[in-house]
Design a protein around this motif. Structure first.
Motif, PDB file in Angstrom:
ATOM      1  N   ALA A   1       0.155 -11.555   6.701  1.00  0.00           N
ATOM      2  CA  ALA A   1      -0.308 -12.353   7.846  1.00  0.00           C
ATOM      3  C   ALA A   1      -0.709 -11.476   9.031  1.00  0.00           C
ATOM      4  CB  ALA A   1       0.764 -13.360   8.256  1.00  0.00           C
ATOM      5  N   GLY A   2      -1.408 -10.384   8.757  1.00  0.00           N
ATOM      6  CA  GLY A   2      -1.875  -9.517   9.819  1.00  0.00           C
ATOM      7  C   GLY A   2      -0.812  -8.593  10.397  1.00  0.00           C
ATOM      8  N   ARG A   3       0.390  -8.632   9.861  1.00  0.00           N
ATOM      9  CA  ARG A   3       1.476  -7.769  10.322  1.00  0.00           C
ATOM     10  C   ARG A   3       1.743  -6.683   9.288  1.00  0.00           C
ATOM     11  NH1 ARG A   3       6.051 -11.642  13.035  1.00  0.00           N
ATOM     12  NH2 ARG A   3       4.695 -12.538  14.615  1.00  0.00           N
ATOM     13  N   THR A   4       2.179  -5.537   9.775  1.00  0.00           N
ATOM     14  CA  THR A   4       2.484  -4.411   8.902  1.00  0.00           C
ATOM     15  C   THR A   4       3.977  -4.130   8.947  1.00  0.00           C
ATOM     16  OG1 THR A   4       0.315  -3.447   9.356  1.00  0.00           O
ATOM     17  CG2 THR A   4       1.985  -1.971   8.465  1.00  0.00           C
ATOM     18  N   TYR A   5       4.569  -3.944   7.771  1.00  0.00           N
ATOM     19  CA  TYR A   5       5.995  -3.663   7.649  1.00  0.00           C
ATOM     20  C   TYR A   5       6.190  -2.354   6.893  1.00  0.00           C
ATOM     21  CZ  TYR A   5       6.344  -8.630   8.755  1.00  0.00           C
ATOM     22  OH  TYR A   5       6.228  -9.850   9.353  1.00  0.00           O
ATOM     23  N   ARG A   6       7.039  -1.486   7.421  1.00  0.00           N
ATOM     24  CA  ARG A   6       7.385  -0.232   6.762  1.00  0.00           C
ATOM     25  C   ARG A   6       8.510  -0.524   5.764  1.00  0.00           C
ATOM     26  NH1 ARG A   6       7.075   3.243  10.744  1.00  0.00           N
ATOM     27  NH2 ARG A   6       8.628   2.076  11.911  1.00  0.00           N
TER      28      ARG A   6
ATOM     29  N   CYS B   1      12.497  -4.121   4.986  1.00  0.00           N
ATOM     30  CA  CYS B   1      11.256  -3.776   5.677  1.00  0.00           C
ATOM     31  C   CYS B   1      11.437  -3.918   7.180  1.00  0.00           C
ATOM     32  CB  CYS B   1      10.128  -4.704   5.222  1.00  0.00           C
ATOM     33  SG  CYS B   1       9.831  -4.659   3.451  1.00  0.00           S
ATOM     34  N   GLU B   2      10.764  -3.052   7.918  1.00  0.00           N
ATOM     35  CA  GLU B   2      10.815  -3.096   9.372  1.00  0.00           C
ATOM     36  C   GLU B   2       9.391  -3.247   9.888  1.00  0.00           C
ATOM     37  OE1 GLU B   2      13.083  -0.500  12.662  1.00  0.00           O
ATOM     38  OE2 GLU B   2      11.714   0.637  11.401  1.00  0.00           O
TER      39      GLU B   2
ATOM     40  N   ASP C   1       6.912   0.732  -9.273  1.00  0.00           N
ATOM     41  CA  ASP C   1       6.071   1.630  -8.490  1.00  0.00           C
ATOM     42  C   ASP C   1       6.167   1.439  -6.973  1.00  0.00           C
ATOM     43  OD1 ASP C   1       4.861  -0.841  -8.644  1.00  0.00           O
ATOM     44  OD2 ASP C   1       2.891  -0.089  -9.198  1.00  0.00           O
ATOM     45  N   VAL C   2       6.967   0.508  -6.511  1.00  0.00           N
ATOM     46  CA  VAL C   2       7.160   0.315  -5.070  1.00  0.00           C
ATOM     47  C   VAL C   2       8.299   1.224  -4.620  1.00  0.00           C
ATOM     48  CG1 VAL C   2       7.762  -1.321  -3.253  1.00  0.00           C
ATOM     49  CG2 VAL C   2       6.323  -2.048  -5.151  1.00  0.00           C
ATOM     50  N   LYS C   3       8.028   2.075  -3.651  1.00  0.00           N
ATOM     51  CA  LYS C   3       8.991   3.089  -3.199  1.00  0.00           C
ATOM     52  C   LYS C   3       9.130   3.041  -1.677  1.00  0.00           C
ATOM     53  CE  LYS C   3       9.035   5.043  -7.333  1.00  0.00           C
ATOM     54  NZ  LYS C   3       9.949   4.512  -8.263  1.00  0.00           N
ATOM     55  N   PRO C   4      10.241   3.590  -1.136  1.00  0.00           N
ATOM     56  CA  PRO C   4      10.333   3.736   0.317  1.00  0.00           C
ATOM     57  C   PRO C   4       9.174   4.602   0.803  1.00  0.00           C
ATOM     58  CG  PRO C   4      12.471   4.102  -0.703  1.00  0.00           C
ATOM     59  CD  PRO C   4      11.462   4.016  -1.817  1.00  0.00           C
ATOM     60  N   GLY C   5       8.635   4.276   1.957  1.00  0.00           N
ATOM     61  CA  GLY C   5       7.480   4.996   2.491  1.00  0.00           C
ATOM     62  C   GLY C   5       6.192   4.222   2.297  1.00  0.00           C
ATOM     63  N   CYS C   6       6.206   3.266   1.371  1.00  0.00           N
ATOM     64  CA  CYS C   6       5.049   2.380   1.221  1.00  0.00           C
ATOM     65  C   CYS C   6       5.068   1.405   2.396  1.00  0.00           C
ATOM     66  CB  CYS C   6       5.129   1.608  -0.097  1.00  0.00           C
ATOM     67  SG  CYS C   6       4.894   2.605  -1.574  1.00  0.00           S
ATOM     68  N   ARG C   7       4.037   0.592   2.487  1.00  0.00           N
ATOM     69  CA  ARG C   7       4.040  -0.437   3.521  1.00  0.00           C
ATOM     70  C   ARG C   7       3.603  -1.764   2.926  1.00  0.00           C
ATOM     71  NH1 ARG C   7      -0.947   1.030   7.645  1.00  0.00           N
ATOM     72  NH2 ARG C   7      -2.644   0.387   6.278  1.00  0.00           N
ATOM     73  N   LEU C   8       4.030  -2.824   3.601  1.00  0.00           N
ATOM     74  CA  LEU C   8       3.758  -4.191   3.171  1.00  0.00           C
ATOM     75  C   LEU C   8       2.927  -4.846   4.264  1.00  0.00           C
ATOM     76  CD1 LEU C   8       6.282  -6.521   1.542  1.00  0.00           C
ATOM     77  CD2 LEU C   8       5.146  -7.311   3.590  1.00  0.00           C
ATOM     78  N   ILE C   9       1.895  -5.581   3.871  1.00  0.00           N
ATOM     79  CA  ILE C   9       1.022  -6.277   4.822  1.00  0.00           C
ATOM     80  C   ILE C   9       1.140  -7.777   4.545  1.00  0.00           C
ATOM     81  CG2 ILE C   9      -1.333  -6.504   5.718  1.00  0.00           C
ATOM     82  CD1 ILE C   9      -0.311  -3.643   5.909  1.00  0.00           C
TER      83      ILE C   9
ATOM     84  N   GLU D   1       0.846  -1.198   0.000  1.00  0.00           N
ATOM     85  CA  GLU D   1       0.000   0.000   0.000  1.00  0.00           C
ATOM     86  C   GLU D   1       0.876   1.241   0.000  1.00  0.00           C
ATOM     87  OE1 GLU D   1      -3.606  -1.874   2.711  1.00  0.00           O
ATOM     88  OE2 GLU D   1      -2.109  -0.590   3.671  1.00  0.00           O
ATOM     89  N   PHE D   2       0.346   2.333  -0.553  1.00  0.00           N
ATOM     90  CA  PHE D   2       1.078   3.593  -0.535  1.00  0.00           C
ATOM     91  C   PHE D   2       0.261   4.640   0.223  1.00  0.00           C
ATOM     92  CE2 PHE D   2      -1.555   3.967  -4.281  1.00  0.00           C
ATOM     93  CZ  PHE D   2      -1.928   5.307  -4.320  1.00  0.00           C
TER      94      PHE D   2
END
Length: 107
Positions: free
Chosen positions: A78-83, A99-100, A68-76, A13-14
């Motif tokens: 298994a219910g966890r969110t990664y910056r 990712c953190e 189109d994937v850039k720093p500042g987006c996030r990855l989801i 997601e962005f």
């Protein structure tokens, strides 16, 4: 990379700033894509901040090439969110991200 290693379905997601109707702004997360990914062995670092020890765990994640994937987006996953901290392309075949995990503290 062996395509079989891309074995986890993740959403990326962005952020988009929106007016909150009261003169302020809030961030809305807009779906960018859903892709297969490979999580690799995490790396941990520690440092001293404001007199205390702070640790961070970063996860290298590889997906098929996406411009189109850039720093500042996030990855989801298994219910966890990664910056997404860093993004770099490996040729025109793969995109690699550091990712953190975003930790939420209970009140």
């Amino acid at each position: 990379m062996n395509p079989g290693k891309l074995n986890r379905k993740v959403a990326i997601e962005f952020p988009r700033a929106e007016n909150d109707g009261m003169g302020g702004r809030s961030v809305a997360w807009i779906p960018l894509c859903s892709v297969w990914a490979c999580f690799e062995k995490p790396a941990a670092t520690t440092e001293i901040q404001q007199g205390g020890v702070v640790s961070a765990v970063t996860y290298p994640v590889t997906i098929r090439y996406r411009a189109d994937v850039k720093p500042g987006c996030r990855l989801i996953y298994a219910g966890r969110t990664y910056r997404i901290l860093d993004v770099w392309d490996i040729g025109m075949e793969l995109t690699r991200m550091n990712c953190e995990e975003v930790k939420r503290n209970a009140p």
